[in-house]
Design a protein around this motif. Sequence first.
Motif, short mmCIF file in Angstrom:
data_model
loop_
_atom_site.label_atom_id
_atom_site.label_comp_id
_atom_site.label_asym_id
_atom_site.label_seq_id
_atom_site.Cartn_x
_atom_site.Cartn_y
_atom_site.Cartn_z
N HIS A 1 -2.45 8.14 -8.64
CA HIS A 1 -1.07 8.26 -9.12
C HIS A 1 -0.86 7.33 -10.30
N THR A 2 -0.03 7.76 -11.23
CA THR A 2 0.51 6.89 -12.26
C THR A 2 2.01 6.81 -12.05
N LEU A 3 2.53 5.62 -11.85
CA LEU A 3 3.92 5.42 -11.49
C LEU A 3 4.73 5.04 -12.72
N PHE A 4 5.69 5.90 -13.07
CA PHE A 4 6.57 5.66 -14.21
C PHE A 4 7.96 5.27 -13.70
N GLY A 5 8.64 4.46 -14.47
CA GLY A 5 10.00 4.09 -14.10
C GLY A 5 10.44 2.79 -14.74
N HIS A 6 9.54 1.84 -14.85
CA HIS A 6 9.90 0.58 -15.49
C HIS A 6 10.12 0.81 -16.98
N GLU A 7 11.18 0.21 -17.49
CA GLU A 7 11.49 0.34 -18.91
C GLU A 7 10.77 -0.70 -19.75
N GLU A 8 10.22 -1.72 -19.09
CA GLU A 8 9.44 -2.72 -19.79
C GLU A 8 8.17 -3.01 -18.99
N GLY A 9 7.37 -3.95 -19.48
CA GLY A 9 6.07 -4.19 -18.88
C GLY A 9 6.14 -4.66 -17.44
N VAL A 10 5.14 -4.27 -16.66
CA VAL A 10 5.03 -4.66 -15.26
C VAL A 10 4.30 -6.00 -15.19
N MET A 11 4.97 -7.00 -14.65
CA MET A 11 4.41 -8.36 -14.60
C MET A 11 3.68 -8.66 -13.30
N CYS A 12 4.16 -8.06 -12.19
CA CYS A 12 3.60 -8.44 -10.89
C CYS A 12 3.71 -7.27 -9.93
N VAL A 13 2.84 -7.25 -8.93
CA VAL A 13 2.83 -6.17 -7.95
C VAL A 13 2.33 -6.70 -6.62
N ALA A 14 2.83 -6.12 -5.54
CA ALA A 14 2.35 -6.42 -4.18
C ALA A 14 2.43 -5.13 -3.38
N SER A 15 1.60 -5.00 -2.35
CA SER A 15 1.59 -3.79 -1.55
C SER A 15 1.15 -4.09 -0.13
N ASP A 16 1.53 -3.18 0.79
CA ASP A 16 1.04 -3.26 2.16
C ASP A 16 0.59 -1.86 2.57
N THR A 17 0.60 -1.57 3.84
CA THR A 17 0.09 -0.27 4.30
C THR A 17 1.04 0.88 4.04
N LEU A 18 2.29 0.59 3.67
CA LEU A 18 3.28 1.64 3.49
C LEU A 18 3.85 1.74 2.09
N ARG A 19 3.99 0.61 1.39
CA ARG A 19 4.75 0.64 0.16
C ARG A 19 4.20 -0.32 -0.89
N ILE A 20 4.71 -0.15 -2.10
CA ILE A 20 4.38 -1.00 -3.24
C ILE A 20 5.69 -1.58 -3.76
N VAL A 21 5.68 -2.84 -4.16
CA VAL A 21 6.81 -3.43 -4.86
C VAL A 21 6.30 -4.00 -6.18
N SER A 22 7.10 -3.84 -7.22
CA SER A 22 6.68 -4.30 -8.55
C SER A 22 7.84 -4.94 -9.28
N GLY A 23 7.53 -5.92 -10.12
CA GLY A 23 8.54 -6.60 -10.91
C GLY A 23 8.19 -6.52 -12.38
N SER A 24 9.22 -6.52 -13.23
CA SER A 24 8.99 -6.31 -14.65
C SER A 24 9.65 -7.39 -15.49
N THR A 25 9.39 -7.31 -16.78
CA THR A 25 9.99 -8.26 -17.71
C THR A 25 11.48 -8.02 -17.89
N ALA A 26 11.98 -6.87 -17.41
CA ALA A 26 13.41 -6.54 -17.50
C ALA A 26 14.18 -6.98 -16.27
N ASN A 27 13.55 -7.79 -15.41
CA ASN A 27 14.17 -8.26 -14.17
C ASN A 27 14.50 -7.12 -13.22
N THR A 28 13.69 -6.08 -13.21
CA THR A 28 13.85 -5.00 -12.24
C THR A 28 12.74 -5.10 -11.20
N VAL A 29 13.09 -4.76 -9.97
CA VAL A 29 12.14 -4.72 -8.86
C VAL A 29 12.21 -3.32 -8.28
#
Length: 422
Positions: free
Chosen positions: A328-356
């Motif tokens: 998969h390629t995940l689109f949605g962040h309007e700016e660069g992705v700075m950090c990511v974490a994941s577990d068995t069910l989901r992914i969380v990501s943070g960006s330079t635009a202060n979006t999670v």
Amino acid sequence: MDAPVAVAPTQECDEIARTGQALKRKRGDSSSSSEDSASYAASTDSGQVVPPPLSPQLPHHAHDHGAVNREHIQKSEKVESQPKRMWKNMYAERCVVERNWRKARFQRTVMKNCHADGVISMHFNDCKGKYVTGGNDNVIRVWDCETNNCIKELKGHTNAVSGVQFDDHKIVSCSFDRTIRIWCMRTFEVIRILDGFRDGVACVHYVDEILASGCVDGTIRITNTKAGKYFTLRGHTDWVNEVRIYNKRQLFSCSDDQTVRLWDLTTHTVVREFVGHHDQVLCLSVSLPMPRTARAGVESEGAAPRLVTGSLDKTLKVWDIDTGACLHTLFGHEEGVMCVASDTLRIVSGSTANTVFVWDLESGEKMHAMGRTPDVAVQDEEGGNGVVACIQLSDTRVMTGSDDGSVATYDFYPNDLFQASV
């Protein structure tokens, strides 16, 4: 009058006799009559034992032995019945928390001024009840998860603390001052310093005695902390932003050279490259998806492990580790992705635009957004409005560190858990 019926000697009777005599010697107990002792001894010498009367001549210790047995049985019954109640509560809690994840029901709290010049690294463990942050102010802070009080402040690094990790015994930190420090979790004193790096250390990860570190000069050092030996992996041509030990025999790394690599720690060679990002790859995470085809009485095949990467090209990618294919390629962040974490069910990501963003690991679909987004109104004065530099994920919460010095918590486990589920 009929003679008493003799019974064969038993281990229990012998044990009672020995215990009673020992207690009498220890306590100086002379309350039992000498006639009872003589009669019991005579019956023992003749090879026949008459069971001692239960009352009132039964020695005091025998009464205690029976009481202890009854108490033990009662406790055992309580313990056996307890897991059923615990299991039901745990299942109910899990259902409520998962529903909150799906419907974006969470409580957001922001701690301002956690570091003077931005939070750039974090490690948090729900089970331990603590989290550790590293800042641009060269300081490490240990926090209590529930109260958000600072337990200890660790000073020693002379440049920004770019990575932290901890367990029950130690804290490991790395810094752009070209050192790695190992701190005692009990005394918070430095117990070891690893130096000799040619440039700043940008990231660190350890499993047991194997410690991996990525450097600004593009090299990766693998250190055996028990043996005191290390070797260097070379191949990246720019900053190594994150490293992750996998199965203790392999290592993932991502770099500003836009590549992600899987290394064999035995042969010191590259096993596979994951190519597809079009800008610097700043973060990665490894997870094992939860099998969703499992049914009662039917064994499901183990889910293939996934690699998740985030880049300044504003996308995340989910890769099959075994084949190297991009799933998969995940689109949605309007700016660069700075950090990511994941577990068995989901992914969380943070960006330079202060979006999670929260994503479904299996399908790659975006579930919802948090942070400074239109659907989550956040006032500037609340804090937590800078670049999301680091992110951590557990079953019940997300924690982020920002370059404005704040730490934000998104808690999906409300205090009024069961009232909230109605």
